[in-house]
Design an enzyme around this catalytic site. Structure first.
Site, mmCIF file in Angstrom:
data_model
loop_
_atom_site.group_PDB
_atom_site.id
_atom_site.type_symbol
_atom_site.label_atom_id
_atom_site.label_comp_id
_atom_site.label_asym_id
_atom_site.label_seq_id
_atom_site.Cartn_x
_atom_site.Cartn_y
_atom_site.Cartn_z
ATOM 1 N N ARG A 51 0.811 -1.225 0.000
ATOM 2 C CA ARG A 51 0.000 0.000 0.000
ATOM 3 C C ARG A 51 0.841 1.270 0.000
ATOM 4 O O ARG A 51 0.369 2.321 -0.435
ATOM 5 C CB ARG A 51 -0.917 0.009 1.225
ATOM 6 C CG ARG A 51 -2.063 -0.976 1.109
ATOM 7 C CD ARG A 51 -2.768 -1.126 2.423
ATOM 8 N NE ARG A 51 -1.829 -1.531 3.467
ATOM 9 C CZ ARG A 51 -2.170 -1.794 4.724
ATOM 10 N NH1 ARG A 51 -3.422 -1.703 5.100
ATOM 11 N NH2 ARG A 51 -1.256 -2.161 5.611
ATOM 12 N N LYS A 148 3.949 -19.822 4.909
ATOM 13 C CA LYS A 148 3.430 -20.294 6.176
ATOM 14 C C LYS A 148 3.117 -19.083 7.057
ATOM 15 O O LYS A 148 3.739 -18.051 6.848
ATOM 16 C CB LYS A 148 4.422 -21.242 6.831
ATOM 17 C CG LYS A 148 5.406 -20.582 7.806
ATOM 18 C CD LYS A 148 6.121 -21.567 8.671
ATOM 19 C CE LYS A 148 6.514 -20.909 9.963
ATOM 20 N NZ LYS A 148 7.329 -21.630 10.875
ATOM 21 N N LYS A 182 15.828 -26.970 1.464
ATOM 22 C CA LYS A 182 17.196 -27.134 1.944
ATOM 23 C C LYS A 182 17.889 -28.276 1.201
ATOM 24 O O LYS A 182 17.281 -29.312 0.931
ATOM 25 C CB LYS A 182 17.203 -27.402 3.455
ATOM 26 C CG LYS A 182 16.836 -26.159 4.258
ATOM 27 C CD LYS A 182 16.877 -26.445 5.731
ATOM 28 C CE LYS A 182 16.452 -25.232 6.546
ATOM 29 N NZ LYS A 182 17.474 -24.187 6.603
ATOM 30 N N GLU A 216 16.753 -24.342 18.132
ATOM 31 C CA GLU A 216 17.157 -22.968 17.820
ATOM 32 C C GLU A 216 17.742 -22.328 19.070
ATOM 33 O O GLU A 216 17.333 -22.664 20.184
ATOM 34 C CB GLU A 216 15.944 -22.152 17.365
ATOM 35 C CG GLU A 216 15.293 -22.685 16.105
ATOM 36 C CD GLU A 216 14.040 -21.892 15.761
ATOM 37 O OE1 GLU A 216 14.060 -21.189 14.748
ATOM 38 O OE2 GLU A 216 13.053 -21.988 16.503
ATOM 39 N N ASP A 235 3.808 -23.972 15.159
ATOM 40 C CA ASP A 235 4.803 -23.195 14.424
ATOM 41 C C ASP A 235 5.836 -24.080 13.735
ATOM 42 O O ASP A 235 6.340 -23.730 12.668
ATOM 43 C CB ASP A 235 5.512 -22.232 15.391
ATOM 44 C CG ASP A 235 6.363 -21.197 14.670
ATOM 45 O OD1 ASP A 235 5.853 -20.601 13.709
ATOM 46 O OD2 ASP A 235 7.530 -20.996 15.058
ATOM 47 N N HIS A 240 7.430 -28.036 9.465
ATOM 48 C CA HIS A 240 8.821 -28.430 9.201
ATOM 49 C C HIS A 240 9.125 -29.859 9.655
ATOM 50 O O HIS A 240 9.659 -30.670 8.902
ATOM 51 C CB HIS A 240 9.799 -27.476 9.887
ATOM 52 C CG HIS A 240 9.597 -26.030 9.530
ATOM 53 N ND1 HIS A 240 9.272 -25.628 8.264
ATOM 54 C CD2 HIS A 240 9.682 -24.906 10.264
ATOM 55 C CE1 HIS A 240 9.167 -24.302 8.247
ATOM 56 N NE2 HIS A 240 9.403 -23.850 9.446
ATOM 57 N N LYS A 330 13.146 -23.429 21.366
ATOM 58 C CA LYS A 330 13.884 -22.166 21.245
ATOM 59 C C LYS A 330 14.803 -22.014 22.452
ATOM 60 O O LYS A 330 14.581 -22.617 23.485
ATOM 61 C CB LYS A 330 12.893 -21.016 21.189
ATOM 62 C CG LYS A 330 11.951 -21.151 20.004
ATOM 63 C CD LYS A 330 11.525 -19.816 19.500
ATOM 64 C CE LYS A 330 10.728 -19.954 18.224
ATOM 65 N NZ LYS A 330 11.567 -20.088 17.029
HETATM 66 N N1 LIG Z 1 9.273 -12.494 7.962
HETATM 67 C C1 LIG Z 1 9.639 -13.770 7.913
HETATM 68 O O1 LIG Z 1 10.808 -14.131 8.138
HETATM 69 C C2 LIG Z 1 8.628 -14.828 7.565
HETATM 70 C C3 LIG Z 1 9.025 -16.173 7.588
HETATM 71 C C4 LIG Z 1 8.097 -17.155 7.207
HETATM 72 C C5 LIG Z 1 6.828 -16.775 6.827
HETATM 73 N N2 LIG Z 1 6.462 -15.460 6.832
HETATM 74 C C6 LIG Z 1 5.101 -15.121 6.385
HETATM 75 O O2 LIG Z 1 5.182 -14.277 5.250
HETATM 76 C C7 LIG Z 1 4.099 -13.368 5.230
HETATM 77 C C8 LIG Z 1 4.659 -11.950 5.211
HETATM 78 O O3 LIG Z 1 5.394 -11.751 6.411
HETATM 79 P P1 LIG Z 1 6.244 -10.439 6.722
HETATM 80 O O4 LIG Z 1 7.050 -10.739 7.925
HETATM 81 O O5 LIG Z 1 6.924 -9.952 5.501
HETATM 82 O O6 LIG Z 1 5.084 -9.386 7.129
HETATM 83 P P2 LIG Z 1 5.198 -7.817 7.236
HETATM 84 O O7 LIG Z 1 6.587 -7.376 7.479
HETATM 85 O O8 LIG Z 1 4.116 -7.388 8.182
HETATM 86 O O9 LIG Z 1 4.813 -7.317 5.764
HETATM 87 C C9 LIG Z 1 3.519 -7.368 5.280
HETATM 88 C C10 LIG Z 1 3.495 -6.779 3.878
HETATM 89 O O10 LIG Z 1 2.144 -6.802 3.418
HETATM 90 C C11 LIG Z 1 1.794 -5.502 2.942
HETATM 91 N N3 LIG Z 1 0.351 -5.320 3.146
HETATM 92 C C12 LIG Z 1 -0.335 -5.409 4.298
HETATM 93 N N4 LIG Z 1 -1.641 -5.148 4.087
HETATM 94 C C13 LIG Z 1 -1.773 -4.904 2.760
HETATM 95 C C14 LIG Z 1 -2.866 -4.583 1.926
HETATM 96 N N5 LIG Z 1 -4.127 -4.453 2.390
HETATM 97 N N6 LIG Z 1 -2.645 -4.419 0.614
HETATM 98 C C15 LIG Z 1 -1.387 -4.542 0.100
HETATM 99 N N7 LIG Z 1 -0.317 -4.845 0.843
HETATM 100 C C16 LIG Z 1 -0.496 -5.019 2.165
HETATM 101 C C17 LIG Z 1 2.656 -4.567 3.774
HETATM 102 O O11 LIG Z 1 2.860 -3.324 3.161
HETATM 103 P P3 LIG Z 1 1.905 -2.031 3.404
HETATM 104 O O12 LIG Z 1 1.580 -2.008 4.871
HETATM 105 O O13 LIG Z 1 2.692 -0.878 2.913
HETATM 106 O O14 LIG Z 1 0.692 -2.260 2.579
HETATM 107 C C18 LIG Z 1 3.963 -5.351 3.789
HETATM 108 O O15 LIG Z 1 4.644 -5.167 2.574
HETATM 109 C C19 LIG Z 1 3.269 -13.685 6.474
HETATM 110 O O16 LIG Z 1 2.269 -14.618 6.121
HETATM 111 C C20 LIG Z 1 4.283 -14.354 7.399
HETATM 112 O O17 LIG Z 1 3.668 -15.210 8.317
HETATM 113 C C21 LIG Z 1 7.342 -14.485 7.186
#
Ligand SMILES: NC(=O)c1ccc[n+]([C@@H]2O[C@H](COP(=O)([O-])OP(=O)(O)OC[C@H]3O[C@@H](n4cnc5c(N)ncnc54)[C@H](OP(=O)(O)O)[C@@H]3O)[C@@H](O)[C@H]2O)c1
Length: 483
Positions: A51, A148, A182, A216, A235, A240, A330
């Site tokens: 956004r 996930k 992996k 971990e 989790d 995994h 953890k």
């Molecule tokens: N981070 C990790 O290491 C990790 C690992 C495994 C899985 N995941 C999974 O991957 C997914 C993303 O995780 P994340 O950590 O990257 O989350 P995050 O940091 O909260 O990022 C969320 C993203 O979604 C966008 N977003 C939110 N609402 C939106 C909307 N209505 N329209 C368009 N864009 C929107 C946000 O940008 P704006 O707010 O600018 O719109 C941001 O780019 C989740 O399902 C999480 O569980 C993450």
């Protein structure tokens, strides 16, 4: 060694959530490395959506900062990074509204692979799938990638599957479990199915038990809110550890083809017996050098587990009577993911009774120093009679890859390129995920019982004492957790 890069077709990869943590930390650095490896064809583009009001230049700045923070050695190559950044585009889209979709539709090109990475929270999967379909942005051959957590129980996973299936066919859906990307996980299949040596022994006649550990050293600080409502079983175990168990226990597929492999994994999940309450140990890390779990999640009453150990069995001809012990936690002693196959003792010993402790042990290390080692008993060198000693036959893949110029290919690099290539082998199918939840839900229900308070364990330890007892009571012991 000649390059073994397999070229992929030109693609437009759209990343919803392109400004988020996962995109910045993993997806962009992984794509940069594939770019450096020469695997991204000249016309390939990455189109980030979120956004935030950014333009291409603004997004390239953000990407440059992410690469500087999370990239590997390749981030030092300014020309390479600049050429990569040129491939990036940005369109502001609110995936729950109407804004931005027309611009996204307009930028997409015909005749290139279209892949849509849903790097957003799961509630947004359905709205994105619907709009991609209704606005004709997704085509019959387009792929979608989801992260996930895929649900928090069977009902929510079924809901997510239904919201995707309303607009996409299963052959278009790529559910990521990065453990499957992996290197060693794939090597587990190669070792089992490309060698004469192991498969004949891979059953209850020769194997005493199997251990799967994912330990971990980090705590949950930073994602306390999410984690405290989730716990280690949801989790880590449901996805995994379950995937590692499937690959260890599955029957050989007729061919190494996505649905054949996934059919065999599904059979394993369906054959898992319910886990008895006395075969589940929960733990929570106490305060130590770092704050306690309860401090990390800011919930002084929390009974969520940061550690779990389980004893489970698979009701099949091959595995009857062979326990599988799973544990994950953890703030443990070391960061280590490992599958350990402990073979039975010899039926008859010609070297004397004191040698009873020698057993063959095959360990498959996912991290650190991924590789495989097989402990075999040999004669100790030197004079002095027939003294036996256990020695490892050690195959450390990290060294091998360095020789082959592909050192440390990250799971995300491999998986994203598999999406572009259209290879679903290393992705979970919808029925697999649902079957995994169907097995996990009763475990979560047992643990939610009032008498199931996690035991505290010391930071930097092997987990709570009861987890040791889970094996000790059967005359077995966990393999040492080593970093
Ligand atoms: N981070 C990790 O290491 C990790 C690992 C495994 C899985 N995941 C999974 O991957 C997914 C993303 O995780 P994340 O950590 O990257 O989350 P995050 O940091 O909260 O990022 C969320 C993203 O979604 C966008 N977003 C939110 N609402 C939106 C909307 N209505 N329209 C368009 N864009 C929107 C946000 O940008 P704006 O707010 O600018 O719109 C941001 O780019 C989740 O399902 C999480 O569980 C993450």
């Amino acid at each position: 060694m000649a390059s073994r890069i397999i070229p992929v077709d030109t693609f437009d990869l759209v990343i919803f959530g392109g400004t988020g943590d996962l995109a910045r930390r993993k997806i962009l650095p992984s794509l940069l490395r594939r770019f450096r490896a020469g695997q991204m064809p000249p016309g390939a583009r990455i189109i980030a959506c979120a956004r935030a009001a950014l333009d291409d230049a603004g997004y390239r700045d953000l990407a440059a900062r992410s690469i500087a923070e999370f990239g590997g050695a390749e981030r030092e190559d300014a020309d390479l990074v600049a050429a990569f950044l040129d491939r990036l585009h940005y369109i502001a889209v609110d995936v729950t509204g109407d804004g931005g979709w027309a611009e996204l539709a307009a930028i997409m090109r015909p005749d290139v692979v279209r892949a849509f990475y849903f790097s957003v929270r799961p509630e947004l999967f359905g709205p994105i799938a619907e709009r991609l379909h209704l606005r004709d942005i997704a085509e019959d051959e387009s792929r979608i990638v989801v992260e996930k957590p895929f649900g928090r129980d069977l009902a929510s996973a079924q809901g997510l599957n239904a919201s995707l299936a309303a607009h996409f066919e299963e052959r278009q859906i790529y559910r990521i479990d990065h453990y499957l990307g992996k290197e060693t996980v794939q090597n587990l299949m190669a070792v089992r199915f490309a060698n004469m040596l192991f498969e004949p022994l891979w059953n209850n006649h020769y194997i005493d038990h199997i251990q799967i550990t994912v330990a971990e050293t980090v705590g949950v600080a930073g994602r306390g809110n999410y984690y405290d409502g989730t716990g280690a079983i949801r989790d880590m175990v449901q996805n995994h550890l379950m995937q590692l168990l499937c690959l260890t226990a599955m029957e050989p597929p007729a061919q190494f083809e996505a649905d054949m492999v996934r059919d065999e994994k599904l059979k394993v999940i369906r054959a898992l017996r319910p886990v008895a309450p006395e075969d589940i140990v929960l733990g929570q890390y106490a305060a130590g050098a770092d704050p306690s779990y309860r401090d990390d999640v800011a919930n002084p009453e929390s009974s969520t587990e940061s550690f779990v150990a389980l004893r489970c069995t698979i009701g099949t001809w091959r595995w009857a009577g062979v326990p599988f012990y799973l544990r994950t936690g953890k703030r443990m002693k070391a960061r280590s993911s490992e599958i350990t196959v402990v073979f039975q003792q010899l039926g008859h010993r010609i070297f004397g009774e004191d040698l009873a402790s020698h057993r063959n042990v095959l360990s498959i290390r996912l991290q650190p120093n991924d590789g495989i080692d097989l402990r075999v008993t040999v004669k100790e060198r030197g004079p002095g009679g027939m003294r036996l000693v256990d020695m490892p036959l050690d195959l450390t893949f990290a060294d091998m890859e360095a020789d082959q110029g592909e050192a440390g290919v990250d799971a995300y690099e491999r998986l994203i390129m598999d999406v572009i290539r259209g290879d679903q082998t290393l992705f979970m199918r919808g029925d697999e995920v649902e079957a995994a939840w169907a097995w996990t839900d009763p475990i979560v229900a047992i643990c939610a019982g009032h008498d199931r308070i996690p035991q505290f364990y010391e930071q930097g330890s092997n987990g709570p004492d009861d987890a040791l007892m889970l094996l000790h009571r059967e005359g077995r012991r966990w393999r040492e957790i080593k970093g």
